[in-house]
Every structure is written in C-alpha cells, then in structure tokens.
Write an enzyme that holds these catalytic residues in place. Structure first.
Site, PDB file in Angstrom:
ATOM      1  N   TYR A  62       6.790  50.950  11.634  1.00 46.46           N
ATOM      2  CA  TYR A  62       6.935  50.916   9.957  1.00 46.46           C
ATOM      3  C   TYR A  62       7.246  49.493   9.972  1.00 46.46           C
ATOM      4  O   TYR A  62       8.222  48.867  10.525  1.00 46.46           O
ATOM      5  CB  TYR A  62       8.303  51.636   9.747  1.00 46.46           C
ATOM      6  CG  TYR A  62       7.340  52.866   9.102  1.00 46.46           C
ATOM      7  CD1 TYR A  62       7.250  53.098   7.583  1.00 46.46           C
ATOM      8  CD2 TYR A  62       7.285  54.450   9.401  1.00 46.46           C
ATOM      9  CE1 TYR A  62       6.957  53.757   6.762  1.00 46.46           C
ATOM     10  CE2 TYR A  62       7.014  55.556   9.033  1.00 46.46           C
ATOM     11  CZ  TYR A  62       6.451  55.340   7.602  1.00 46.46           C
ATOM     12  OH  TYR A  62       6.013  56.182   6.702  1.00 46.46           O
ATOM     13  N   GLU A  64       8.177  48.777   6.074  1.00 46.41           N
ATOM     14  CA  GLU A  64       8.830  48.362   4.370  1.00 46.41           C
ATOM     15  C   GLU A  64       9.446  47.129   4.330  1.00 46.41           C
ATOM     16  O   GLU A  64      10.420  46.655   5.159  1.00 46.41           O
ATOM     17  CB  GLU A  64       9.813  48.972   4.331  1.00 46.41           C
ATOM     18  CG  GLU A  64       8.888  50.664   4.570  1.00 46.41           C
ATOM     19  CD  GLU A  64       9.728  52.023   3.615  1.00 46.41           C
ATOM     20  OE1 GLU A  64      10.980  52.149   3.993  1.00 46.41           O
ATOM     21  OE2 GLU A  64       9.071  53.075   3.036  1.00 46.41           O
ATOM     22  N   ASP A 241     -11.730  41.724 -11.023  1.00 42.84           N
ATOM     23  CA  ASP A 241     -11.314  42.697  -9.800  1.00 42.84           C
ATOM     24  C   ASP A 241     -12.949  42.263  -8.726  1.00 42.84           C
ATOM     25  O   ASP A 241     -13.632  42.907  -9.644  1.00 42.84           O
ATOM     26  CB  ASP A 241     -11.225  44.134 -10.335  1.00 42.84           C
ATOM     27  CG  ASP A 241     -11.552  45.101  -9.454  1.00 42.84           C
ATOM     28  OD1 ASP A 241     -11.836  44.398  -8.386  1.00 42.84           O
ATOM     29  OD2 ASP A 241     -11.655  46.320 -10.007  1.00 42.84           O
ATOM     30  N   THR A 267     -10.823  44.474  -2.331  1.00 44.08           N
ATOM     31  CA  THR A 267     -10.525  45.635  -1.383  1.00 44.08           C
ATOM     32  C   THR A 267     -11.504  44.278  -0.409  1.00 44.08           C
ATOM     33  O   THR A 267     -12.233  43.381  -0.628  1.00 44.08           O
ATOM     34  CB  THR A 267     -11.676  46.888  -1.527  1.00 44.08           C
ATOM     35  OG1 THR A 267     -12.848  45.891  -2.007  1.00 44.08           O
ATOM     36  CG2 THR A 267     -10.606  47.536  -2.835  1.00 44.08           C
ATOM     37  N   LYS A 270     -15.937  45.587   1.561  1.00 46.10           N
ATOM     38  CA  LYS A 270     -17.123  45.904   1.023  1.00 46.10           C
ATOM     39  C   LYS A 270     -18.029  44.404   1.419  1.00 46.10           C
ATOM     40  O   LYS A 270     -18.094  44.879   2.961  1.00 46.10           O
ATOM     41  CB  LYS A 270     -17.230  45.341  -0.424  1.00 46.10           C
ATOM     42  CG  LYS A 270     -15.999  47.236  -0.905  1.00 46.10           C
ATOM     43  CD  LYS A 270     -16.486  47.069  -2.468  1.00 46.10           C
ATOM     44  CE  LYS A 270     -16.079  48.766  -3.214  1.00 46.10           C
ATOM     45  NZ  LYS A 270     -14.848  49.018  -3.621  1.00 46.10           N
ATOM     46  N   ARG A 276      -9.978  48.607   5.587  1.00 47.34           N
ATOM     47  CA  ARG A 276     -10.058  49.795   3.970  1.00 47.34           C
ATOM     48  C   ARG A 276      -8.445  49.374   3.901  1.00 47.34           C
ATOM     49  O   ARG A 276      -7.597  49.156   4.035  1.00 47.34           O
ATOM     50  CB  ARG A 276     -10.559  51.247   4.444  1.00 47.34           C
ATOM     51  CG  ARG A 276     -11.801  51.533   4.668  1.00 47.34           C
ATOM     52  CD  ARG A 276     -11.802  52.500   4.456  1.00 47.34           C
ATOM     53  NE  ARG A 276     -12.173  53.152   3.409  1.00 47.34           N
ATOM     54  CZ  ARG A 276     -13.688  53.055   3.226  1.00 47.34           C
ATOM     55  NH1 ARG A 276     -14.077  52.603   3.468  1.00 47.34           N
ATOM     56  NH2 ARG A 276     -13.845  53.164   1.297  1.00 47.34           N
TER      57      ARG A 276
HETATM   58  N1  DSN Z   1     -15.989  53.563  -5.443  1.00 47.87           N
HETATM   59  C1  DSN Z   1     -16.251  52.410  -4.935  1.00 47.87           C
HETATM   60  C2  DSN Z   1     -17.327  52.365  -5.324  1.00 47.87           C
HETATM   61  O1  DSN Z   1     -18.685  52.214  -4.953  1.00 47.87           O
HETATM   62  O2  DSN Z   1     -18.261  50.647  -5.892  1.00 47.87           O
HETATM   63  C3  DSN Z   1     -15.760  51.722  -5.924  1.00 47.87           C
HETATM   64  O3  DSN Z   1     -13.917  52.123  -5.621  1.00 47.87           O
END
Ligand code: DSN
Length: 445
Positions: A62, A64, A241, A267, A270, A276
């Site tokens: 942990y 925090e 974003d 994120t 991707k 993740r």
């Molecule tokens: N749901 C994701 C996507 O596949 O684009 C984005 O959060």
C-alpha cells in the site's frame, strides 16, 4: 491447517496446482490470442518484461500519498542512485501515509520521469512536464481532470460518443454527461470530418470551461494548435485525451499535444503496450498539484504500485528505436487495410485514416435480403471466422444496438509482424466474410 501446510498447499506452489481451472482458462486465453487476428484498436500485447513487473511483489504494497517532491523532479540517473535516495528516505519524512514504501518511491518516480522523457519536445522539456501515474484507468484519469477544472453544472464540450468521442467526454450514460452541461461537437454534415470553424462557433456560443479533444473512433488526428486556440479564445481549458494514440505520439507518428493542450490524459495499455492504467500530464505546477489532489485523496485510495513498475518498463521500451518503428508500421498498416477495404468496394466512415485503425461502414454492404447488415451480427461472425473486432457507432447511427460501424485496429497485428501485404490479405478476408452474411430478422421470445 498449520502454517507449513498452508504454505505447501497454497502459498509456495504454482497456479496449476492451486487452481487448475483458472490455469486452464488462462491457457485457453493465451491460445485464443495466438490463433485469432485481434483488431480491437485499444488492445495490444504487453511485452513479457511489462507483465513480469506487473505480476511482481509490488502487488503486496500500500502506498497512499505521493513520492517525495524532490524525487519527482530528479533525473533518471539520480533516481537510480539507490544509496543516495535511500539515505534520504531513511532520514526524512515524506508524503506517504505508510512506511515500507522505500522502493515504491523508485518505481513511481521512474514511471513519472520516463513518461515525461517520452513526451518532451521542442516546446517543453522533460523537467517542465508534471506527471501523475496513479489513475487506475482512463475514465478515472478523466474524472480527476473534471474534478480539477470544472464545477458540477459547468459547460463542457466534447466529441459526441456516437461520432467518435469517449464515454467520459460527455455521454449521457456517464458521470460526465450527468454532472456537467455537455455540448457535444461532431463531424460536419458537409465534409464528414471535424470542421474547426463549426467547433469554434459552438464554443463561442456556449462558452465551455473545458474542451476535450482526442477520440476513440474518429480516424483523423486532431489539430491540437487549433483546438487550443479555440479553447483559449473562450477561456476554456483544453484536455487532450490521447488514450488511443499515446504510443504513436511518443514515436512521432501522431501529433504530440504536450506543450499545446493544458492537460493531457492517456491510458498505458493501448498503443503504448504497457499495463492497464492511465497518466495525467500538464506543464503548470499549480495545476499539477490540484490534479494530484483530485486523484488522491479526491478520487482514489491506494495506488496500484505494481502498475508503476510495469509503466516504468513500458516507458523505457517506448524510448527505443524499435518501438518507434512499430508505431509507424501500425499507422502504415491501418492505411494499407483502409486501402484494401476500399479497393474491394467497402466504405469507410470518415473517408480514411491517419491513425491506427479504420472504421468499416456497413452501409456499404448490399446484403441482398432486404435487411441491413448491422455491426453486432457482423462482428460475431467475424470472430467465429478468426477476426476479432468491435461494433461501433458511426455518424448517422442513433442507437448503439443498431451500430453500423466496425472498428478495425492494427496495433496487435503489427506487433505480430504484419506489414501492408498481410493487411491486404486481412482486408480480403474481412470483405469475403461481411459480403457473404445474409442478415434476416424474426420476432422471437
Ligand atoms: N473502451 C476503450 C476503447 O476501446 O476505445 C476506450 O476506453
């Protein structure tokens, strides 16, 4: 059961022995990933090194709070002077609520520093980029940004979910659409693409406090400078974003908004091929402090420290020449796929792509049964044929259930070594599959 028995039965033994069912399911998933052509543009393969860090003993900790402010400003060589940093740790108090975070400080600050190094550019140096790596995922990152810069009821402009925006950019089903007064922008009826004059007019009329740009299913890169100009003209913050193209932006295969947009979120799983998780960046120290507070304690408790370690590895890989090459190949492959589909007579929403996916428009398929071929049955049949994709609304759609678009991404296939000739073959297979489906409808239970 004695401690010894507990250890021998559960603790010190492999998954295979503890839970053969889950172990088998993981084997099946591994096989699925190896056998199928996975074309979900938000998915990719995390390298083994990233997964090793993610499955490490950092899972047990942990932490925090935040790492020492001093460390967040240190360069990588200084951060890696473990003895020097540990001497500080042992002598002084810090911003965590728990002890035992000696090494968490390293993985979190290395993830931060490497992320900043990845995105530094001619406009802004690494040392002037403030990075928060704690958001558990993209929606959490965006929620923290809303909490930082807008109040409930304020006007926010984002791309319409049905035309390429994300759930958190103002969908009525999401906190963003429920808490804020959302004015969505979409593609121009005239050009089928973003029209910056129309967006500017909308912004002038509605005076948003925040404009969000960056998309999940619109296939053309935003002009960050123009978006920033529109936002700043009406006194709004610009949130970029870049969850989808973050890896491409690092490589230079997609425009990098750092130093232009006020806040950047993305994120890490991707095109970045990491764990993740998500990151928030900005270049204003005071704003960065407010974002930190919005993430913790505003929104989250303990961060996932194993993810820091995995992110640090992913950002190290992202600085390599090989990573860069793959990102350009992903883009070229999406272009080849788009061309292959169009040459076979299939239509694309938005007319093409300059990113890592294209959007097949099923309105272009003449099914010959009197019923339209919708995306839901089409992606189910494609999956059975070995091609994994997702249904998606495209301009003209009004209901997700009746979506007519299929999102076809190239990150995963590119990681597996596909180039333009293979993408053309994939286009042939997709064409063959969708043009041989005979949709029908009946009234069931
Ligand atoms: N749901 C994701 C996507 O596949 O684009 C984005 O959060």
């Amino acid at each position: 059961m004695s401690n010894e028995e507990y250890w021998d039965t559960f603790f010190g033994v492999d998954l295979e022995q503890v839970d053969p069912d889950i172990d088998l399911i993981i084997d099946f998933e591994e096989e699925r990933q190896a056998r199928k052509l996975i074309m979900i543009p938000s998915e990719s393969m995390a390298p083994r090194a990233v997964r090793a860090a993610l499955g490490s003993v950092f899972n047990n900790v942990y932490a925090e709070g935040y790492p020492p402010l001093r460390m967040t400003r240190d360069s990588e060589p200084l951060l890696l002077d473990l003895a020097y940093q540990l001497a500080y740790y042992r002598r002084y108090a810090d911003r965590r609520f728990y002890k035992g975070v000696d090494y968490v400080h390293f993985v979190e600050t290395l993830a931060q520093r490497r992320a900043a190094d990845c995105f530094a550019n001619d406009r802004v140096g690494s040392g002037d980029i403030y990075v928060n790596v704690q958001p558990l995922s993209g929606a959490a990152a965006n929620l923290a940004v809303y909490d930082t810069v807008v109040d409930v009821g304020d006007v926010v402009m984002g791309m319409d979910l049905y035309q390429g925006g994300h759930l958190t950019h103002g969908s009525e089903f999401n906190f963003s659409g429920k808490r804020y007064h959302v004015v969505s922008y979409g593609v121009s009826k005239r050009t089928g693409k973003l029209d910056y004059d129309e967006i500017r007019d909308q912004a002038r009329e509605h005076k948003p406090k925040m404009i969000i740009a960056g998309f999940t299913s619109y296939t053309w890169a935003p002009d960050w400078e123009v978006f920033a100009d529109i936002a700043h003209e009406v006194g709004a913050m610009l949130l970029a974003d870049i969850s989808h193209p973050a890896g491409m932006a690092i490589a230079g295969a997609f425009p990098n908004p750092v130093g232009i947009a006020d806040i950047i979120t993305f994120t890490t799983h991707k095109t970045l091929f990491g764990p993740r998780g998500a990151v928030i960046m900005c270049t204003d120290e005071e704003l960065a402090n407010r974002i930190d507070l919005a993430v913790f304690p505003g929104e989250q408790g303990g961060p996932h420290t194993q993810k820091f370690a995995a992110m640090a590895v992913a950002f190290k890989i992202a600085q390599s020449e090989q990573f860069s090459k793959i990102q350009y190949q992903i883009k070229d492959n999406a272009g080849a796929l788009a061309q292959g589909l169009q040459e076979r007579g299939l239509g694309l929403a938005y007319g093409g792509t300059d990113t890592h996916f294209c959007m097949l428009d099923l309105n272009s398929v003449e099914a010959g049964t009197g019923f339209p071929l919708r995306a839901e049955p089409a992606v189910r049949i494609l999956d059975m044929a070995g091609i994994v994709a997702n249904k998606n609304t495209i301009p003209g759609d009004e209901e997700t259930a009746k979506a007519m678009g299929i999102r076809l991404g190239t990150p995963w296939l590119t990681q597996r070594g596909f180039g333009p000739p293979e993408m053309d073959e994939v286009a042939r297979l997709i064409h063959k599959t969708v043009t041989n489906i005979r949709p029908f409808s009946y009234t069931g239970l």
